[in-house]
Design a protein around this motif. Structure first.
Motif, mmCIF file in Angstrom:
data_model
loop_
_atom_site.group_PDB
_atom_site.id
_atom_site.type_symbol
_atom_site.label_atom_id
_atom_site.label_comp_id
_atom_site.label_asym_id
_atom_site.label_seq_id
_atom_site.Cartn_x
_atom_site.Cartn_y
_atom_site.Cartn_z
ATOM 1 N N PHE A 94 15.410 -10.035 -0.365
ATOM 2 C CA PHE A 94 14.675 -10.909 -1.273
ATOM 3 C C PHE A 94 13.180 -10.636 -1.146
ATOM 4 C CE2 PHE A 94 17.490 -14.418 -2.856
ATOM 5 C CZ PHE A 94 18.682 -13.926 -2.365
ATOM 6 N N THR A 95 12.442 -10.851 -2.218
ATOM 7 C CA THR A 95 10.990 -10.775 -2.175
ATOM 8 C C THR A 95 10.424 -12.192 -2.214
ATOM 9 O OG1 THR A 95 11.018 -8.650 -3.322
ATOM 10 C CG2 THR A 95 8.919 -9.829 -3.283
ATOM 11 N N VAL A 107 7.817 -14.684 -3.210
ATOM 12 C CA VAL A 107 6.819 -14.760 -4.276
ATOM 13 C C VAL A 107 6.212 -16.157 -4.230
ATOM 14 C CG1 VAL A 107 6.434 -14.684 -6.773
ATOM 15 C CG2 VAL A 107 8.090 -13.119 -5.727
ATOM 16 N N TYR A 134 8.812 -20.613 -12.249
ATOM 17 C CA TYR A 134 8.069 -19.385 -11.955
ATOM 18 C C TYR A 134 8.964 -18.378 -11.243
ATOM 19 C CZ TYR A 134 4.132 -22.311 -13.242
ATOM 20 O OH TYR A 134 3.282 -23.131 -13.932
ATOM 21 N N ALA A 159 10.955 -16.349 -13.694
ATOM 22 C CA ALA A 159 10.193 -15.204 -14.208
ATOM 23 C C ALA A 159 10.158 -14.087 -13.177
ATOM 24 C CB ALA A 159 8.773 -15.634 -14.571
ATOM 25 N N ALA A 210 12.275 -13.498 -10.754
ATOM 26 C CA ALA A 210 13.599 -12.889 -10.535
ATOM 27 C C ALA A 210 13.875 -11.812 -11.583
ATOM 28 C CB ALA A 210 14.689 -13.955 -10.563
ATOM 29 N N MET A 211 13.322 -11.980 -12.781
ATOM 30 C CA MET A 211 13.503 -10.966 -13.827
ATOM 31 C C MET A 211 12.703 -9.692 -13.512
ATOM 32 S SD MET A 211 15.625 -12.595 -15.615
ATOM 33 C CE MET A 211 16.122 -14.135 -14.852
ATOM 34 N N ALA A 212 11.722 -9.834 -12.617
ATOM 35 C CA ALA A 212 10.907 -8.680 -12.225
ATOM 36 C C ALA A 212 11.385 -8.077 -10.909
ATOM 37 C CB ALA A 212 9.445 -9.096 -12.092
ATOM 38 N N LEU A 213 11.803 -8.937 -9.984
ATOM 39 C CA LEU A 213 12.100 -8.487 -8.620
ATOM 40 C C LEU A 213 13.551 -8.730 -8.196
ATOM 41 C CD1 LEU A 213 8.741 -9.937 -7.698
ATOM 42 C CD2 LEU A 213 9.272 -7.683 -6.785
ATOM 43 N N GLY A 214 14.370 -9.223 -9.102
ATOM 44 C CA GLY A 214 15.804 -9.352 -8.839
ATOM 45 C C GLY A 214 16.180 -10.550 -7.994
ATOM 46 N N LYS A 215 15.770 -10.520 -6.720
ATOM 47 C CA LYS A 215 16.100 -11.598 -5.783
ATOM 48 C C LYS A 215 14.796 -12.082 -5.179
ATOM 49 C CE LYS A 215 18.792 -8.660 -3.504
ATOM 50 N NZ LYS A 215 19.717 -8.070 -2.518
ATOM 51 N N TYR A 228 12.290 -15.569 -3.575
ATOM 52 C CA TYR A 228 12.220 -16.961 -3.130
ATOM 53 C C TYR A 228 10.761 -17.359 -2.985
ATOM 54 C CZ TYR A 228 11.286 -15.382 1.749
ATOM 55 O OH TYR A 228 10.749 -14.822 2.878
ATOM 56 N N ALA A 266 18.716 -12.979 -10.113
ATOM 57 C CA ALA A 266 19.206 -12.462 -11.386
ATOM 58 C C ALA A 266 20.650 -12.010 -11.227
ATOM 59 C CB ALA A 266 18.340 -11.291 -11.839
ATOM 60 N N TYR A 267 21.457 -12.253 -12.231
ATOM 61 C CA TYR A 267 22.846 -11.792 -12.296
ATOM 62 C C TYR A 267 23.777 -12.480 -11.289
ATOM 63 C CZ TYR A 267 21.710 -7.927 -15.511
ATOM 64 O OH TYR A 267 21.325 -7.168 -16.594
ATOM 65 N N VAL A 274 19.249 -12.632 -18.663
ATOM 66 C CA VAL A 274 20.461 -12.342 -17.887
ATOM 67 C C VAL A 274 20.968 -13.643 -17.261
ATOM 68 C CG1 VAL A 274 19.638 -10.005 -17.319
ATOM 69 C CG2 VAL A 274 19.279 -11.867 -15.679
#
Lengths: 427, 427
Positions: free
Chosen positions: B147-148, B150, B185, B188, B190-195, B197, B225-226, B390
């Motif tokens: 996870f990233t 953010v 936020y 948004a 998650a659409m850039a970095l997938g996973k 927190y 995402a997904y 997604v």
């Protein structure tokens, strides 16, 4: 499968759930660059290996269309992540039309208005991953040294560093302010837990429009009981060195994406140069900058000083009055305080401000009165000098400025997901 | 030497810089319990082994006097940390007089007024160290899964979950609010970095005076995402299990200090029981609680449900309208949403709220209008459903409630260094 784990899947079937970053076709072969948030993957589809309908669907994919792609991972040494996906099937989740941020150049105003989408660009993606690694390295550094993380409050009844730049709110009928620093609370916590740090958002309602100011920014503030002024600077050197080495090691790909020349970062190691404030004045004079004894430095002065050494440099022993009220005068040089700023090279200037704190009750009370602060508001803070006072010190490091320096960004607005600037609170 | 490293110094000379926690004398022997923030150390001084003056000075030490103690570390298996200090010399930094918090019982009001000092008590010290370990375990869990982190903004132009409980401020002439959640936020991001927190302070200007409410509290909010609804609950089970095991392993001494019976915590492992909202209504009915379809649960109902299982339990498929506007209706049961709350046992109730998010543009717009939210404020949020939407979901976990549960505290006010409650903002 996450793209950043693709190397473990070479020769195997894989499914990628993500988005189309871009695509091009050379007639019989399609090249689709997919992103899934963990990385970017080149996908290749050959017309003669799939159904016509599949090829047509893949060929019509637009930027930022969300897709689930299936195929085989194939080693490819030319590719940045060492492999490619031979694409067999692609399922469209949502076909995106007219994505506003195209590969052409856009103005910063437009990109900032679309920050929620701009985050998907490769460069912003890389910066946010570098930021996370920096934050993680900071935390690891302190956790591994036995510090206790203590979350400081945001809502406070008083101002830590002057009251002209505070955001105010109504707290059930009383005025309250958004914290500019957790330091005073960390001093209380250090008396309980010895070595502590806080790491959270802080706020300044400054009307500055510069490349170094946000109204909301994250700050890490360690505070240590019984530390000396010299030990405090040593701790900062070790911390900066640890963080830079960690990021160079773990975010190499991302630093490559943003084309960061890391040669100067690689040279960062303790000890850092340390100059007296009065020496700094001399250096500035040689560069034609006449700064008077007692003045704090502006960003131009900081840049000159840091560039003189080409590595992080401490400026210490500031004149009394140039800095915050709680800083301890040096008994050897009583017109100066035991305070040091750390200036980053490459034009980034101050990233850390630190000091010994006044530990004498009477002197602190005098300073509170001199600065027209409310004795009642600071009663608890004074208590720390009444009950088992000890020499102590700490510092605050601004995360956005540190990220800007390590990633060599032109403006702090790119260092955080949703920057808050003067007049800028959307999205 | 830090006290928590004393075991490595057995037989050696050592210096402890700290405070007197308490002391007693048996005529010719003094027992002084020192604390230095990393731990507590029994120090023993024999009258016939030191100068008379030294013994007299040590005997006169008062609670919370700051001292530097020198002596030899001696193994002592009866001692909690396996050793003692044979005290040779003790230097007084500041002799403390009339420390307000004595070993006798004090009322909570008094202790809260003196929170800056109360933190020094053994119990509060232990709780803050447990809190840090919990926060660290949460971060490790997500960092190790790719996870990233953010950081979400605090200053926001709009409300995430209703606007009646918002702290407001003036943002250079425009109204702004303190964030109640970083979730939108994170969607948004998650659409850039997938996973992703976020983990930061959040605010609710609620006029509740309960043992479970703070006006300022820390929340961790992952968004993926997904992810599917089932995968989301699995992630939560894994996370809770990881954190509890980590804390039981690394904060055993502190859990002992606060006398936490950990037998129920040791049994926490996946899978957790999962019940439909409608099943929950049945259970409550059996306990004489008539909750109507459509109502959310209060703390009393949550306690009954969690106590039925004696481990964390998910309640899912809440009625549409009982929860937030952005939650996705279940296509199979369209009068319910794909949302789940996780209730902690032992009377602690809801610690997590999670859901699938609406990923369809038209439906989200309809919900925004139904809830009388400003379309303009949510334009960027709607964009996420316009460009590569997604399926996605996430959850929010309240840190203070989690700490209260794991440490089995009677009130969340003890879970954070400087709690903010209704009418309580000092110190």
């Amino acid at each position: 499968m996450d793209i950043n784990e693709a190397r473990n899947y070479i020769g195997k079937e894989a499914t990628i759930k993500g988005w189309v970053y871009n695509s091009r076709s050379s007639g019989k072969i399609l090249f689709i660059l997919l992103r899934d948030g963990t990385g970017f993957m080149q996908c290749v589809m050959a017309k003669n290996e799939v159904e016509d309908e599949t090829f047509a669907r893949a060929k019509a994919l637009t930027q930022e269309t969300s897709v689930i792609a299936r195929g085989t991972i194939r080693e490819d040494k030319r590719s940045p992540n060492g492999c490619e996906l031979t694409l067999k099937e692609i399922e469209i989740i949502q076909l995106t039309r007219d994505y506003p941020i195209t590969p052409k150049d856009h103005g910063v105003g437009f990109l900032m208005e679309n920050r929620h989408l701009w985050l998907r660009s490769k460069r912003q993606w890389a910066i946010l991953r570098i930021r996370h690694q920096i934050e993680r390295a900071f935390r690891d550094f302190f956790d591994n040294r036995g510090f206790t993380l203590v979350d400081a409050p945001i809502l406070t009844p008083n101002a830590c560093e002057g009251s002209t730049t505070l955001f105010q709110t109504d707290y059930f009928g009383e005025p309250a302010f958004l914290s500019q620093s957790g330091q005073l609370y960390m001093e209380a916590a250090a008396m309980a837990l010895g070595k502590v740090y806080c790491f959270g958002p802080t706020f300044r309602a400054e009307k500055s429009k510069t490349r170094r100011h946000l109204t909301e920014f994250w700050m890490l503030e360690p505070e240590i009981a019984y530390i000396t002024f010299e030990e405090n600077m040593k701790l900062q050197e070790d911390m900066i060195t640890y963080v830079i080495r960690d990021v160079l090691k773990n975010r190499k790909d991302e630093l490559d994406i943003i084309e960061r020349d890391t040669s100067l970062l690689e040279k960062v190691e303790p000890p850092f140069p340390k100059i007296y404030y009065k020496e700094a004045l001399e250096i500035l004079k040689k560069h034609g900058k006449a700064v008077e004894w007692g003045d704090d430095f502006g960003s131009e002065e900081e840049t000159i000083l840091a560039d003189t050494f080409n590595k992080p440099v401490f400026v210490h022993h500031f004149p009394i009055g140039a800095k915050a009220f709680y800083m301890k005068p040096d008994p050897e040089e009583p017109n100066t305080v035991l305070a040091a700023d750390l200036l980053a090279p490459e034009g980034y200037g101050e990233i850390i401000g630190g000091s010994q704190r006044i530990d004498d009750y009477d002197l602190l009370l005098e300073k509170i009165r001199e600065n027209n602060l409310s004795e009642e508001d600071y009663r608890w803070y004074l208590d720390l000098r009444k009950y088992g006072s000890v020499p102590h010190g700490g510092f605050g490091i601004g995360i956005e400025r540190t990220v800007a320096w390590i990633a060599k960004l032109p403006h702090v607005r790119e260092t955080i997901s949703f920057p808050r600037l003067l007049g800028k609170i959307y999205p």
